[in-house]
Design an enzyme around this catalytic site. Structure first.
Site, PDB file in Angstrom:
ATOM      1  N   TYR A 130     -54.677  30.091  -4.668  1.00 15.28           N
ATOM      2  CA  TYR A 130     -55.368  29.217  -3.990  1.00 15.28           C
ATOM      3  C   TYR A 130     -56.396  30.202  -3.022  1.00 15.28           C
ATOM      4  O   TYR A 130     -57.699  30.082  -2.980  1.00 15.28           O
ATOM      5  CB  TYR A 130     -54.772  28.098  -3.025  1.00 15.28           C
ATOM      6  N   SER A 131     -55.618  30.396  -1.792  1.00 18.72           N
ATOM      7  CA  SER A 131     -56.289  31.266  -0.733  1.00 18.72           C
ATOM      8  C   SER A 131     -57.158  32.212  -1.128  1.00 18.72           C
ATOM      9  O   SER A 131     -56.860  33.072  -1.946  1.00 18.72           O
ATOM     10  CB  SER A 131     -55.185  31.509   0.320  1.00 18.72           C
ATOM     11  N   SER A 163     -48.245  34.732  -2.892  1.00 18.12           N
ATOM     12  CA  SER A 163     -46.705  35.114  -2.932  1.00 18.12           C
ATOM     13  C   SER A 163     -46.180  35.660  -4.243  1.00 18.12           C
ATOM     14  O   SER A 163     -46.404  34.849  -5.161  1.00 18.12           O
ATOM     15  CB  SER A 163     -46.029  33.908  -2.278  1.00 18.12           C
ATOM     16  N   GLU A 246     -45.779  20.642  -2.966  1.00 17.35           N
ATOM     17  CA  GLU A 246     -45.280  21.703  -1.968  1.00 17.35           C
ATOM     18  C   GLU A 246     -44.953  21.213  -0.634  1.00 17.35           C
ATOM     19  O   GLU A 246     -43.877  21.813  -0.178  1.00 17.35           O
ATOM     20  CB  GLU A 246     -46.522  22.743  -1.937  1.00 17.35           C
ATOM     21  N   ASN A 370     -49.956  23.276  10.731  1.00 14.66           N
ATOM     22  CA  ASN A 370     -49.365  22.356  11.487  1.00 14.66           C
ATOM     23  C   ASN A 370     -50.666  21.389  11.959  1.00 14.66           C
ATOM     24  O   ASN A 370     -50.704  20.283  11.895  1.00 14.66           O
ATOM     25  CB  ASN A 370     -48.733  22.678  12.845  1.00 14.66           C
TER      26      ASN A 370
END
Ligand SMILES: Cc1cc2nc3c(=O)[nH]c(=O)nc-3n(C[C@H](O)[C@H](O)[C@H](O)COP(=O)(O)OP(=O)(O)OC[C@H]3O[C@@H](n4cnc5c(N)ncnc54)[C@H](O)[C@@H]3O)c2cc1C
Length: 393
Positions: A130-131, A163, A246, A370
């Site tokens: 994704y990122s 990851s 997720e 967050n």
């Protein structure tokens, strides 16, 4: 609200405990207690295959694809016992918890039959593309592009923070497939085999000393046209559904792992005398209360009836556990005092609690920061007006 499990669920727990005990004090005893995400990858690949053989790998999936049709409560029970037994982190966490459920939700029958059983058998490991350097929270800003060339998609671009890519066989990639499109429009969700000349994976060393995540480069990488999930241009919807998995119910069972970590902090505080400090004692008590609240919250969600209700309640859960664990990391390092800052080895050699502190800094970032979680709660749970977005009008 039901604050416990039924006799049938407890029988299921006993079966799981017996299997885990036998394996982790027998052929896989060497893996017990490993917490690093990158340690002993070959042995952990073997462990993934063993889980698959015994059909403990993807218990929530339908039996037809190698699962057990386990209920949500059974999935939580298994994950609790998995952590209690000191079993190693799942090397194929992303395949089992993210790729699989998304393929189940959006895949064609052909894709499900072809892609799910090898994940369930522990044979194919997956990672998440994704990122990008300019697309993290703002995932709709992805620049990686893909276009059709005969029977293939060709992919060009760069991902980052991927990851476990160094151990993976497949990566799912959010790519721009409509030239000139902006924001969430014109994206597609592609499933790409990693072992090919067009894909380069370069590990990034982290502050913990581990190199769990990577830069991943696509330079004319190819995947068959059949490896698109959903329709071309539907990538955003697929990507968002995956993020729901997720951040949501799959994380309900983390508390047993958290319990182990808090117990380690309490042990350290008793051993080195930090427990005599009234402020440390208060913080330990607060951590204990937070953990119990999460436990009751999880049980409330589990007994709440429909899957939809669980999903809605789970919106609050990511921010809750990530903030709790970040505070636990800070408590751990304060309990250790100066000893927490000294490496035990010549290179990076931090002990378990120092590593917990360093790694827990990332909990409030990955899977949605967050701040982004607060936006999600405001918009989706409370129905407040959407945040203005200049790029999508
Ligand atoms: C340990 C770890 C593992 C990861 N693994 C993967 C992986 O496997 N695959 C993958 O694709 N990615 C992975 N990531 C990346 C992760 O998803 C991103 O780091 C995350 O989405 C945040 O993006 P960013 O780092 O670009 O920060 P940014 O998006 O640049 O955010 C920087 C700061 O700005 C704030 N911010 C941004 N936009 C808003 C807004 N609209 N409103 C309020 N505040 C805002 C953020 O909350 C944050 O505090 C991983 C990250 C970590 C730390």
């Amino acid at each position: 609200m039901k604050l416990g499990f039924t006799p049938e669920e407890e029988a299921f727990r006993a079966e799981a405990v017996a299997w885990l005990q036998a394996e982790l004090s027998g052929p896989f005893a060497d893996l017990r207690g490993i917490t690093s995400l990158t340690a002993a990858p070959d042995r952990r690949r073997a462990w993934e295959r063993r889980l698959g053989e015994a059909r403990w790998g993807c218990i929530g999936w339908p039996e037809a694809y190698g699962g057990r049709d386990a209920t949500l409560a059974e999935q939580v029970i298994f994950a609790e016992e998995y952590a209690r037994a000191g079993a190693p982190p799942r090397l194929n966490h992303i395949g089992v918890e993210l790729a699989g459920p998304t393929i189940l939700a959006f895949g064609s029958d052909e894709q499900k039959a072809r892609l799910l059983p090898p994940i369930a058998r522990g044979e194919q490991l997956w990672c998440q593309g994704y990122s990008e350097p300019n697309a993290g929270s703002d995932l709709a800003n992805v620049r990686t592009r893909a276009w059709r060339d005969g029977g293939d998609w060709v992919i060009e671009g760069q991902k980052v923070w991927t990851s476990l890519a160094q151990f993976s066989d497949w990566i799912f990639v959010v790519a721009r497939t409509e030239p000139g499109s902006k924001g969430p429009k014109g994206l597609s969700f592609l499933l790409v085999p990693i072992d090919q000349p067009g894909v380069t994976v370069r590990p990034i060393r982290q502050i913990t000393g581990d190199a769990e995540f990577n830069e991943t480069f696509f330079d004319g990488a190819r995947t068959a046209a059949a490896n698109i999930l959903g329709e071309p241009g539907q990538g955003w919807q697929v990507a968002m559904a995956l993020l729901g998995f997720e951040r949501g119910v799959s994380t309900l069972a983390q508390q047993m792992g958290f319990r182990n970590e808090l117990d380690a902090v309490i042990r350290a505080a008793k051993t080195n005398g930090a427990a005599r400090d009234p402020l440390i004692r208060q913080r330990i008590a607060k951590a204990e209360i937070g953990l119990r609240l999460m436990r009751y919250g999880a049980l409330r969600m589990l007994s709440g009836g429909t899957g939809g209700a669980v999903e809605a309640a789970a919106l609050t859960y990511k921010i809750q556990w990530a903030s709790w664990r970040r505070s636990l990391g800070e408590l751990a390092i304060d309990v250790l005092g100066i000893a927490g800052e000294i490496g035990e080895g010549a290179d990076y050699g931090f002990g378990e609690l120092s590593t917990l502190f360093l790694y827990s800094r990332a909990d409030t970032i990955y899977g949605g920061t967050n701040q982004i979680q607060r936006n999600i709660i405001a918009e989706r749970a409370l129905g407040l007006p959407r945040e203005p977005r200049g790029d999508i009008g």
